[in-house]
Scaffold this motif. Sequence first.
Motif, PDB file in Angstrom:
ATOM      1  N   UNK A  37       0.834  -1.205   0.000  1.00 43.93           N
ATOM      2  CA  UNK A  37       0.000   0.000   0.000  1.00 43.93           C
ATOM      3  C   UNK A  37       0.868   1.254   0.000  1.00 43.93           C
ATOM      4  N   UNK A  38       2.004   1.200   0.682  1.00 45.26           N
ATOM      5  CA  UNK A  38       2.893   2.361   0.751  1.00 45.26           C
ATOM      6  C   UNK A  38       3.533   2.697  -0.601  1.00 45.26           C
ATOM      7  N   UNK A  39       3.380   1.831  -1.570  1.00 44.23           N
ATOM      8  CA  UNK A  39       3.872   2.145  -2.913  1.00 44.23           C
ATOM      9  C   UNK A  39       2.997   3.190  -3.600  1.00 44.23           C
ATOM     10  N   UNK A  40       1.845   3.451  -3.029  1.00 45.22           N
ATOM     11  CA  UNK A  40       0.935   4.484  -3.532  1.00 45.22           C
ATOM     12  C   UNK A  40       1.016   5.690  -2.592  1.00 45.22           C
ATOM     13  N   UNK A  41       0.489   6.843  -2.986  1.00 43.41           N
ATOM     14  CA  UNK A  41       0.566   8.038  -2.117  1.00 43.41           C
ATOM     15  C   UNK A  41      -0.344   7.928  -0.899  1.00 43.41           C
ATOM     16  N   UNK A  42       0.016   7.042   0.011  1.00 34.13           N
ATOM     17  CA  UNK A  42      -0.774   6.773   1.217  1.00 34.13           C
ATOM     18  C   UNK A  42       0.175   6.825   2.411  1.00 34.13           C
ATOM     19  N   UNK A  43      -0.234   7.517   3.489  1.00 30.65           N
ATOM     20  CA  UNK A  43       0.574   7.550   4.698  1.00 30.65           C
ATOM     21  C   UNK A  43      -0.026   6.628   5.759  1.00 30.65           C
ATOM     22  N   UNK A  44       0.619   6.571   6.928  1.00 28.24           N
ATOM     23  CA  UNK A  44       0.182   5.650   7.979  1.00 28.24           C
ATOM     24  C   UNK A  44      -1.217   5.983   8.490  1.00 28.24           C
ATOM     25  N   UNK A  45      -1.552   7.269   8.537  1.00 25.38           N
ATOM     26  CA  UNK A  45      -2.878   7.679   9.020  1.00 25.38           C
ATOM     27  C   UNK A  45      -3.967   7.124   8.119  1.00 25.38           C
ATOM     28  N   UNK A 217     -12.986  13.791   2.334  1.00 24.09           N
ATOM     29  CA  UNK A 217     -13.174  13.396   0.918  1.00 24.09           C
ATOM     30  C   UNK A 217     -11.985  12.653   0.313  1.00 24.09           C
ATOM     31  N   UNK A 218     -10.792  12.774   0.949  1.00 18.86           N
ATOM     32  CA  UNK A 218      -9.602  12.077   0.439  1.00 18.86           C
ATOM     33  C   UNK A 218      -9.830  10.569   0.432  1.00 18.86           C
ATOM     34  N   UNK A 219     -10.655  10.072   1.348  1.00 21.69           N
ATOM     35  CA  UNK A 219     -10.945   8.637   1.408  1.00 21.69           C
ATOM     36  C   UNK A 219     -11.606   8.136   0.124  1.00 21.69           C
ATOM     37  N   UNK A 220     -12.277   9.021  -0.570  1.00 26.03           N
ATOM     38  CA  UNK A 220     -13.003   8.635  -1.784  1.00 26.03           C
ATOM     39  C   UNK A 220     -12.198   8.882  -3.052  1.00 26.03           C
ATOM     40  N   UNK A 221     -10.964   9.336  -2.899  1.00 32.49           N
ATOM     41  CA  UNK A 221     -10.168   9.737  -4.059  1.00 32.49           C
ATOM     42  C   UNK A 221      -8.961   8.841  -4.298  1.00 32.49           C
ATOM     43  N   UNK A 222      -8.956   7.667  -3.701  1.00 35.61           N
ATOM     44  CA  UNK A 222      -7.818   6.762  -3.854  1.00 35.61           C
ATOM     45  C   UNK A 222      -8.006   5.840  -5.056  1.00 35.61           C
ATOM     46  N   UNK A 223      -6.913   5.241  -5.478  1.00 34.72           N
ATOM     47  CA  UNK A 223      -6.960   4.330  -6.627  1.00 34.72           C
ATOM     48  C   UNK A 223      -7.526   2.976  -6.209  1.00 34.72           C
ATOM     49  N   UNK A 224      -7.958   2.215  -7.201  1.00 39.06           N
ATOM     50  CA  UNK A 224      -8.557   0.900  -6.939  1.00 39.06           C
ATOM     51  C   UNK A 224      -7.613  -0.037  -6.180  1.00 39.06           C
ATOM     52  N   UNK A 225      -6.291  -0.087  -6.510  1.00 36.63           N
ATOM     53  CA  UNK A 225      -5.405  -0.983  -5.745  1.00 36.63           C
ATOM     54  C   UNK A 225      -5.354  -0.659  -4.249  1.00 36.63           C
ATOM     55  N   UNK A 226      -5.440   0.616  -3.890  1.00 32.43           N
ATOM     56  CA  UNK A 226      -5.422   0.992  -2.474  1.00 32.43           C
ATOM     57  C   UNK A 226      -6.641   0.424  -1.764  1.00 32.43           C
ATOM     58  N   UNK A 227      -7.808   0.534  -2.382  1.00 34.36           N
ATOM     59  CA  UNK A 227      -9.022  -0.022  -1.787  1.00 34.36           C
ATOM     60  C   UNK A 227      -8.940  -1.545  -1.693  1.00 34.36           C
ATOM     61  N   UNK A 228      -8.458  -2.168  -2.767  1.00 43.08           N
ATOM     62  CA  UNK A 228      -8.368  -3.629  -2.779  1.00 43.08           C
ATOM     63  C   UNK A 228      -7.399  -4.155  -1.737  1.00 43.08           C
ATOM     64  N   UNK A 229      -6.205  -3.554  -1.675  1.00 43.89           N
ATOM     65  CA  UNK A 229      -5.214  -3.984  -0.694  1.00 43.89           C
ATOM     66  C   UNK A 229      -5.680  -3.692   0.736  1.00 43.89           C
ATOM     67  N   UNK A 230      -6.389  -2.575   0.926  1.00 38.15           N
ATOM     68  CA  UNK A 230      -6.906  -2.241   2.258  1.00 38.15           C
ATOM     69  C   UNK A 230      -7.967  -3.241   2.692  1.00 38.15           C
ATOM     70  N   UNK A 231      -8.771  -3.685   1.752  1.00 34.02           N
ATOM     71  CA  UNK A 231      -9.776  -4.702   2.074  1.00 34.02           C
ATOM     72  C   UNK A 231      -9.100  -6.013   2.469  1.00 34.02           C
ATOM     73  N   UNK A 232      -8.056  -6.387   1.753  1.00 36.02           N
ATOM     74  CA  UNK A 232      -7.288  -7.588   2.114  1.00 36.02           C
ATOM     75  C   UNK A 232      -6.679  -7.417   3.500  1.00 36.02           C
ATOM     76  N   UNK A 233      -6.129  -6.241   3.769  1.00 37.45           N
ATOM     77  CA  UNK A 233      -5.519  -5.960   5.065  1.00 37.45           C
ATOM     78  C   UNK A 233      -6.545  -6.084   6.199  1.00 37.45           C
ATOM     79  N   UNK A 234      -7.759  -5.614   5.943  1.00 37.82           N
ATOM     80  CA  UNK A 234      -8.803  -5.636   6.969  1.00 37.82           C
ATOM     81  C   UNK A 234      -9.349  -7.039   7.203  1.00 37.82           C
TER      82      UNK A 234
END
Length: 303
Positions: A37-45, A217-234
């Motif tokens: 996930x960190x390969x995309x513009x996503x921080x720890x928060x 609103x930033x939560x709704x502006x991420x790329x599909x891989x970020x959502x997919x990987x976050x779902x796997x993480x959860x």
Amino acid sequence: MSSKLYPAGRQLFLGGLAIAVAGAILFSAKAIVAKLIYRYPVDAVMLITFRMLFSLPLFAAVALWKARSETPLSNRDRARIVVLGLIGYYLSSFLDFLGLQYISAGLERLILFLTPSFVLLMSFLFYRRRVTWLEWAALLISYLGTVLVFLHDVRLGGANIGLGSTLVLGAAISYALYLMLSGELVSRVGAMRLVAYAMCVSCVACIVQFMVLRPWPVLLQQSAPVYGLSMINAVFCTVLPVFLTMIAVARIGPATAAQAGMVGPVSTLFLGALILDEPVTAIQLTGTSLVLVGIYLISKKKT
């Protein structure tokens, strides 16, 4: 083998062992997913917010089920669960994901695997628990292994290895404190109920933190891989391993389940090499082996 080792039958024991191993591997894999996930513009928060946001409905469902089927908690127990949720899952997870920005997944898992040794040290410092020479030796071996891998990573480069390691160390200490404080409450409330409630507290804390620090609103502006990987993480690295571990504990006991969890650092090391192209060197293998030996000695003493 003697039937005394398997009171419910060999198949039940092996099934419980397999469940414990699966839970340990899935939980350890969160470091791998976080690195992806960190390969995309996503921080720890944002990372921990997505993890908890997708986990919340599942934990909330279990919490509601337990709330309806069991006796209500006292206000004192509710307050304790809030504190435990903030210490054990919110603070620990946040520090862990912060640290993962700077260190390898293998080193992160080794540091977190020192949690049982921190529990032992806290018992010695705060509860005056007697620590045997075997346990002191086990602690020394474990810390030596971690220092070995740490020095190896520092030599390979990375200006923030020390910062990342310190953050993950804070995560391990925070979770050890959670384990220490939850002992009495687990026996009274129940493991599944406590975990579900504490995770709900943690999820809400992470979401509130995001709303304070970031525009929602930033939560709704991420790329599909970020959502997919976050779902796997959860689902696969948070919710599923939590319940798999509880099932394993019920089948084979906490001591054996804890020993099965020793596969975690090894699986992370090789998953990191396979998926993230992190190097696997002789020094890393030696350090990992030392940590595993130390934690194994501690777990054997507890039994």
